[in-house]
Motif scaffolding. Structure first.
Motif, mmCIF file in Angstrom:
data_model
loop_
_atom_site.group_PDB
_atom_site.id
_atom_site.type_symbol
_atom_site.label_atom_id
_atom_site.label_comp_id
_atom_site.label_asym_id
_atom_site.label_seq_id
_atom_site.Cartn_x
_atom_site.Cartn_y
_atom_site.Cartn_z
ATOM 1 N N PHE A 6 0.867 -1.098 0.307
ATOM 2 C CA PHE A 6 0.024 -0.137 -0.748
ATOM 3 C C PHE A 6 0.804 1.498 0.046
ATOM 4 O O PHE A 6 1.765 1.267 1.092
ATOM 5 C CB PHE A 6 -0.911 0.019 1.274
ATOM 6 N N ARG A 7 -0.006 1.979 -1.290
ATOM 7 C CA ARG A 7 1.556 3.134 -1.163
ATOM 8 C C ARG A 7 0.346 4.376 -1.042
ATOM 9 O O ARG A 7 0.000 4.574 -1.740
ATOM 10 C CB ARG A 7 1.762 3.394 -2.647
ATOM 11 N N ILE A 8 0.066 5.288 0.134
ATOM 12 C CA ILE A 8 -0.640 6.249 0.518
ATOM 13 C C ILE A 8 0.401 7.263 -0.377
ATOM 14 O O ILE A 8 0.796 7.872 0.368
ATOM 15 C CB ILE A 8 -0.267 6.295 1.672
ATOM 16 N N ALA A 9 -0.644 8.360 -0.884
ATOM 17 C CA ALA A 9 -0.197 10.439 -1.215
ATOM 18 C C ALA A 9 -1.483 10.683 -0.297
ATOM 19 O O ALA A 9 -2.654 10.114 -0.365
ATOM 20 C CB ALA A 9 -0.887 9.857 -2.801
ATOM 21 N N ASN A 68 -1.706 4.089 -4.597
ATOM 22 C CA ASN A 68 -2.727 2.830 -4.529
ATOM 23 C C ASN A 68 -3.979 3.403 -3.835
ATOM 24 O O ASN A 68 -4.903 2.653 -2.996
ATOM 25 C CB ASN A 68 -3.197 1.237 -5.068
ATOM 26 N N ALA A 69 -3.547 4.054 -2.378
ATOM 27 C CA ALA A 69 -4.346 4.719 -1.257
ATOM 28 C C ALA A 69 -4.348 6.509 -1.509
ATOM 29 O O ALA A 69 -3.185 6.434 -1.612
ATOM 30 C CB ALA A 69 -3.904 3.780 -0.032
ATOM 31 N N ASN A 87 -9.428 9.139 -11.915
ATOM 32 C CA ASN A 87 -9.887 7.942 -11.616
ATOM 33 C C ASN A 87 -10.288 7.144 -10.515
ATOM 34 O O ASN A 87 -8.988 6.625 -9.758
ATOM 35 C CB ASN A 87 -8.763 6.842 -12.797
ATOM 36 N N ILE A 88 -11.468 7.105 -9.719
ATOM 37 C CA ILE A 88 -11.440 7.055 -8.336
ATOM 38 C C ILE A 88 -11.145 5.309 -8.003
ATOM 39 O O ILE A 88 -11.232 4.759 -7.432
ATOM 40 C CB ILE A 88 -13.389 7.630 -8.192
ATOM 41 N N SER A 89 -11.978 4.969 -8.570
ATOM 42 C CA SER A 89 -11.838 3.569 -8.598
ATOM 43 C C SER A 89 -10.222 2.897 -8.593
ATOM 44 O O SER A 89 -10.086 1.194 -8.629
ATOM 45 C CB SER A 89 -12.917 2.586 -10.296
ATOM 46 N N ASN A 90 -8.868 3.300 -8.955
ATOM 47 C CA ASN A 90 -8.088 3.361 -8.930
ATOM 48 C C ASN A 90 -7.672 3.242 -7.517
ATOM 49 O O ASN A 90 -6.366 2.855 -7.046
ATOM 50 C CB ASN A 90 -6.444 3.771 -9.915
ATOM 51 N N TYR A 91 -8.133 3.770 -6.695
ATOM 52 C CA TYR A 91 -7.570 3.986 -4.980
ATOM 53 C C TYR A 91 -8.081 3.549 -3.891
ATOM 54 O O TYR A 91 -9.611 3.251 -4.483
ATOM 55 C CB TYR A 91 -7.121 5.233 -4.646
ATOM 56 N N LYS A 92 -8.051 2.832 -3.129
ATOM 57 C CA LYS A 92 -8.569 3.129 -1.512
ATOM 58 C C LYS A 92 -8.441 4.592 -1.213
ATOM 59 O O LYS A 92 -7.394 5.125 -0.926
ATOM 60 C CB LYS A 92 -8.033 1.695 -1.134
ATOM 61 N N ILE A 93 -9.683 5.266 -0.589
ATOM 62 C CA ILE A 93 -9.264 6.909 -0.914
ATOM 63 C C ILE A 93 -10.538 7.408 0.993
ATOM 64 O O ILE A 93 -11.396 6.018 0.986
ATOM 65 C CB ILE A 93 -9.870 7.521 -1.360
ATOM 66 N N LEU A 94 -9.550 7.772 1.826
ATOM 67 C CA LEU A 94 -10.448 8.550 3.106
ATOM 68 C C LEU A 94 -10.826 9.618 2.236
ATOM 69 O O LEU A 94 -9.347 10.506 1.870
ATOM 70 C CB LEU A 94 -9.207 8.218 4.097
ATOM 71 N N LEU A 284 -7.469 -0.429 5.029
ATOM 72 C CA LEU A 284 -6.145 -0.989 3.424
ATOM 73 C C LEU A 284 -5.578 -2.420 3.170
ATOM 74 O O LEU A 284 -5.263 -2.990 2.346
ATOM 75 C CB LEU A 284 -5.333 -0.306 3.421
ATOM 76 N N THR A 285 -6.114 -3.019 4.749
ATOM 77 C CA THR A 285 -5.488 -4.634 4.594
ATOM 78 C C THR A 285 -6.720 -5.220 4.812
ATOM 79 O O THR A 285 -7.098 -6.275 4.784
ATOM 80 C CB THR A 285 -4.397 -4.830 6.353
ATOM 81 N N ASN A 286 -8.299 -4.920 4.122
ATOM 82 C CA ASN A 286 -9.150 -5.454 3.952
ATOM 83 C C ASN A 286 -9.854 -6.000 5.107
ATOM 84 O O ASN A 286 -9.853 -7.138 5.452
ATOM 85 C CB ASN A 286 -8.573 -6.578 3.197
#
Length: 309
Positions: A6-9, A68-69, A87-94, A284-286
């Protein structure tokens, strides 16, 4: 430490961006990148919190396949355009509230965003006061009288935001209706209506199918304090200010009063944010988590529209 996959931006470099970076740093969670239209601020935060890289524009972020986050912390006006451009579907988003400045923007995003990993940051849901109050209130099955005091100023530089500040800021208070009032709204009484850009009040009574009743009272363009009271037979929970909790209960004809202490996390970080980030990392870790999804958030937005129609 969070798994390396997981790579958070962080998008944004203002107050909330730094608050999130403070929590992530405390948890020893690495932030891969930061992007902000205010390049100088993102540069300062990159250095202060050892963020690996910064982007000059949103397109550069989108091209980085390692990201990806996302944690989105931009201002009210920018959030909608950022979400439309990504492109929202590419990321896990808060994403920090509001996802739309008004009802129509929020409805548009609600119908458009199909990402099941898109969540909204409503940190007051994670206040230690609110968590304890929910435990207490849910032990009793009877009727609830809920009293909410709100206060807002229409003093931003953007008139569009001033007219819709209830979606940007009052959402925090009105969300308590979503949390504590059970069933569907069956009756609304608008006792006093907001007069835009004036010293005025909105007082609205909402009755629910569960028989729960809410009085929402917001004074506009004057000082005030946010508070929530949930009153049940023989007990009351008061959050005034929202970060604190007093529980009063009648036991054998005598009143018992308990003042709850604020947790270490709420004292040392922006209240609620530490636990909210915990839930984000679970997502992020499901793992099972308690983040606010778009459907639940939109239910609160619908209540805002009913109150301020």
């Amino acid at each position: 430490m969070i798994k390396k996959k997981f790579r958070i931006a962080i998008i944004g470099a203002g107050y909330m961006a730094e608050e999130y970076l403070r929590v992530l740093s405390n948890k020893r969670v690495e932030c891969e990148a930061i992007y902000s239209r205010t390049y100088r601020k993102s540069k300062l935060l990159k250095k202060k919190y050892n963020v690996k890289k910064k982007f000059k524009n949103l397109n550069d972020l989108k091209l980085d396949k390692k990201i990806n986050a996302l944690i989105i912390t931009v201002n009210e006006v920018s959030t909608f355009s950022i979400l439309e451009e990504l492109n929202i579907s590419n990321y896990k988003i808060l994403c920090e509230k509001p996802v739309g400045v008004n009802y129509n923007q929020t409805r548009k995003l609600f119908s458009k965003i199909k990402n099941n990993n898109f969540y909204i940051g409503l940190n007051r849901r994670f206040y230690s006061s609110n968590i304890e109050a929910k435990k207490i209130v849910n032990k009793e099955k009877g009727k609830r009288f809920i009293s909410i005091r709100d206060q807002q100023f229409q003093n931003t530089k953007i008139n569009f935001v001033n007219k819709n500040i209830m979606y940007c800021n009052s959402v925090h208070l009105i969300d308590y209706i979503n949390l504590y009032a059970r069933g569907k709204i069956v009756k609304i009484q608008r006792l006093k209506k907001l007069k835009n850009s004036q010293f005025s009040e909105n007082i609205t009574r909402l009755i629910f199918s569960s028989k729960d009743e809410v009085i929402y009272h917001c004074n506009w363009n004057s000082p005030g304090i946010w508070s929530v009271n949930i009153i049940q037979e023989n007990q009351r929970c008061e959050m005034k200010p929202l970060e604190s909790l007093i529980h009063e209960k009648i036991i054998k004809g005598k009143r018992k009063r308990i003042i709850f202490k604020t947790t270490h996390e709420d004292n040392n970080f922006k209240p609620g944010l530490f636990l909210q980030v915990n839930e984000y990392l679970k997502m992020l870790t499901n793992k099972k988590h308690k983040l606010v999804n778009l459907k639940d958030y939109f239910e609160t937005v619908k209540i805002i529209k009913k109150i301020y129609v």
